[in-house]
Write a protein that holds these residues in place. Sequence first.
Motif, short mmCIF file in Angstrom:
data_model
loop_
_atom_site.label_atom_id
_atom_site.label_comp_id
_atom_site.label_asym_id
_atom_site.label_seq_id
_atom_site.Cartn_x
_atom_site.Cartn_y
_atom_site.Cartn_z
N GLY A 1 -18.22 0.56 -16.30
CA GLY A 1 -17.27 -0.25 -15.54
C GLY A 1 -15.99 0.47 -15.18
O GLY A 1 -15.24 0.01 -14.32
N SER A 2 -15.71 1.61 -15.82
CA SER A 2 -14.46 2.32 -15.57
C SER A 2 -14.42 2.91 -14.16
O SER A 2 -13.41 2.78 -13.45
CB SER A 2 -14.26 3.43 -16.60
OG SER A 2 -13.08 4.15 -16.34
N LEU A 3 -15.50 3.54 -13.75
CA LEU A 3 -15.54 4.15 -12.41
C LEU A 3 -15.42 3.09 -11.33
O LEU A 3 -14.65 3.26 -10.36
CB LEU A 3 -16.85 4.93 -12.25
CG LEU A 3 -17.06 5.60 -10.89
CD1 LEU A 3 -15.98 6.64 -10.61
CD2 LEU A 3 -18.46 6.24 -10.83
N GLU A 4 -16.12 1.99 -11.50
CA GLU A 4 -16.08 0.93 -10.50
C GLU A 4 -14.69 0.33 -10.38
O GLU A 4 -14.21 0.03 -9.28
CB GLU A 4 -17.10 -0.17 -10.86
CG GLU A 4 -18.55 0.26 -10.75
CD GLU A 4 -19.03 1.13 -11.90
OE1 GLU A 4 -20.16 1.66 -11.82
OE2 GLU A 4 -18.29 1.29 -12.91
N LEU A 5 -14.01 0.16 -11.53
CA LEU A 5 -12.65 -0.38 -11.50
C LEU A 5 -11.71 0.60 -10.81
O LEU A 5 -10.83 0.19 -10.05
CB LEU A 5 -12.18 -0.65 -12.93
CG LEU A 5 -10.74 -1.16 -13.07
CD1 LEU A 5 -10.58 -2.49 -12.35
CD2 LEU A 5 -10.35 -1.29 -14.52
N GLY A 6 -11.88 1.89 -11.08
CA GLY A 6 -11.05 2.88 -10.43
C GLY A 6 -11.20 2.84 -8.91
O GLY A 6 -10.22 2.94 -8.17
N LEU A 7 -12.43 2.70 -8.45
CA LEU A 7 -12.67 2.62 -7.01
C LEU A 7 -12.05 1.35 -6.42
O LEU A 7 -11.52 1.37 -5.30
CB LEU A 7 -14.17 2.64 -6.73
CG LEU A 7 -14.85 3.99 -6.90
CD1 LEU A 7 -16.37 3.85 -6.87
CD2 LEU A 7 -14.39 4.96 -5.81
N GLU A 8 -12.10 0.25 -7.17
CA GLU A 8 -11.46 -0.98 -6.71
C GLU A 8 -9.96 -0.79 -6.55
O GLU A 8 -9.36 -1.24 -5.55
CB GLU A 8 -11.74 -2.11 -7.71
CG GLU A 8 -11.14 -3.46 -7.30
CD GLU A 8 -11.39 -4.55 -8.33
OE1 GLU A 8 -10.83 -5.66 -8.14
OE2 GLU A 8 -12.10 -4.30 -9.32
N LEU A 9 -9.33 -0.08 -7.50
CA LEU A 9 -7.90 0.18 -7.40
C LEU A 9 -7.59 1.06 -6.18
O LEU A 9 -6.62 0.82 -5.47
CB LEU A 9 -7.40 0.86 -8.67
CG LEU A 9 -5.89 1.14 -8.69
CD1 LEU A 9 -5.10 -0.16 -8.82
CD2 LEU A 9 -5.52 2.09 -9.82
N LEU A 10 -8.41 2.07 -5.93
CA LEU A 10 -8.18 2.94 -4.77
C LEU A 10 -8.28 2.17 -3.47
O LEU A 10 -7.46 2.37 -2.55
CB LEU A 10 -9.18 4.10 -4.78
CG LEU A 10 -8.69 5.41 -5.42
CD1 LEU A 10 -8.33 5.22 -6.88
CD2 LEU A 10 -9.72 6.52 -5.26
N ARG A 11 -9.28 1.30 -3.37
CA ARG A 11 -9.42 0.51 -2.14
C ARG A 11 -8.23 -0.41 -1.94
O ARG A 11 -7.72 -0.57 -0.82
CB ARG A 11 -10.73 -0.29 -2.18
CG ARG A 11 -11.97 0.57 -2.00
CD ARG A 11 -13.21 -0.28 -1.81
NE ARG A 11 -13.60 -0.95 -3.05
CZ ARG A 11 -14.47 -0.45 -3.92
NH1 ARG A 11 -15.06 0.71 -3.69
NH2 ARG A 11 -14.78 -1.12 -5.02
N TRP A 12 -7.76 -1.01 -3.03
CA TRP A 12 -6.58 -1.86 -2.94
C TRP A 12 -5.35 -1.02 -2.59
O TRP A 12 -4.54 -1.40 -1.73
CB TRP A 12 -6.34 -2.58 -4.28
CG TRP A 12 -5.04 -3.30 -4.31
CD1 TRP A 12 -4.78 -4.57 -3.88
CD2 TRP A 12 -3.79 -2.76 -4.76
NE1 TRP A 12 -3.45 -4.87 -4.04
CE2 TRP A 12 -2.81 -3.78 -4.57
CE3 TRP A 12 -3.40 -1.56 -5.30
CZ2 TRP A 12 -1.48 -3.60 -4.92
CZ3 TRP A 12 -2.07 -1.37 -5.64
CH2 TRP A 12 -1.12 -2.38 -5.45
N GLY A 13 -5.20 0.12 -3.24
CA GLY A 13 -4.02 0.96 -3.03
C GLY A 13 -3.92 1.50 -1.63
O GLY A 13 -2.80 1.65 -1.09
N GLU A 14 -5.05 1.78 -1.01
CA GLU A 14 -5.02 2.28 0.37
C GLU A 14 -4.40 1.26 1.32
O GLU A 14 -3.65 1.62 2.24
CB GLU A 14 -6.46 2.60 0.81
CG GLU A 14 -6.54 3.11 2.24
CD GLU A 14 -7.97 3.21 2.73
OE1 GLU A 14 -8.17 3.80 3.80
OE2 GLU A 14 -8.87 2.70 2.04
N GLU A 15 -4.68 -0.01 1.08
CA GLU A 15 -4.19 -1.07 1.97
C GLU A 15 -2.78 -1.53 1.62
O GLU A 15 -2.07 -2.06 2.49
CB GLU A 15 -5.14 -2.28 1.88
CG GLU A 15 -6.54 -2.00 2.35
CD GLU A 15 -6.61 -1.68 3.83
OE1 GLU A 15 -5.78 -2.23 4.59
OE2 GLU A 15 -7.47 -0.86 4.22
N ASN A 16 -2.35 -1.34 0.39
CA ASN A 16 -1.12 -1.98 -0.06
C ASN A 16 0.00 -1.04 -0.50
O ASN A 16 1.10 -1.50 -0.80
CB ASN A 16 -1.45 -2.93 -1.22
CG ASN A 16 -2.31 -4.09 -0.79
OD1 ASN A 16 -1.82 -5.07 -0.24
ND2 ASN A 16 -3.62 -3.97 -1.03
#
Length: 361
Positions: A227-242
């Motif tokens: 779950g760590s990798l998937e959470l990291g990718l979720e943060l990157l996708r959020w960070g790109e937009e925000n």
Amino acid sequence: MVWETPYFSYAVRELPKGCQLCVRGEKLVLFTTGKCPRDCFYCPLSEHRRGDVVYANERPVRTLDDIIEEALIQGAKGAGVTGGDPMARLERTAEYIAVLKESFGNDFHVHLYTTGALATKKNLEKLYNAGLDEIRFHPDIFNPNSRLFKVEVENIKNAFDFDWDVGGEIPSVPGQFERMRWYAEFLDNLGAKFLNVNELEFSETNLRAILERGYKPVSNESAAIKGSLELGLELLRWGEENTSLSYHLCTAKLKDAVQLRNRLRRTAKNVAKPYMEVTEEGTLRFGIAEYDDLDELYWLLVEEAGVPPEWLYVDRERGRIEMPEEVALELAGAIEGDVRFFIVEEYPTFDRLEVERTPLE
């Protein structure tokens, strides 16, 4: 957009300069102390590095020359200063940075990891004056009510009074998206450049604490946490937009299959003796012969077997004679008695860790 790098990692915008050099194996890993004001449950440090010890890559450091020699052997273009918390031994750390800059010039890029607990303006000024190029803060974001966390947050603001790159470095801990997002917003509002996110991994020293919290490895073959990798990718996708930060999601595969291998390959080219083969993985492959009396064995190989002396190296510390792999293969079937022949593969590091040994009959 979130893009996959050639190094099995993921990024938003440009990689931090420290990461660019690190993934290519061009960063000396300078461990200035195992001391730290915090006790994170996920800390992967081995027991022998938790004390007040210093290492340049795998080399124990006793003098400044040890650091310079290790950087030269690696062909390093920079250094990552780590611990523990390097600021727990501030004078030592600042001296090492200054010596590296004096020895290799201003283009030798140095970045440093710190909790922020000791990052007063006065302490940061010492690092800046020593030549530090990039500083990465890892506050205790998963314990926001602690007194130490509040100190760390205030201290991070001090870093923006100096002309260097400021960013963050945190593990991707499953279930902690809100805290990770808070830290990204905090850094972005201050004007930081980047946030580096590490895939969470277990080690011998943190495994029990990780399992007690309900986290599980991805598989029996991996140290990465599910779950760590998937959470990291979720943060990157959020960070790109925000946010306007650059992000780098550093995976377990990058560290094992890319960064370490590249560093080993750079080092191996500089330390390999003529009889050693440098493998694709950056290990040294060669033949060895073992016998109780090395002087007698050497005489036997040279006088009786006719091996040219320049093909042999007597390693008394390890109790063996090293030679080209082809020579060991030929001699193994020709010399009788108690002489033992092997093909070995070793890391080209200071400790020469053996990774494979094949007996020859």
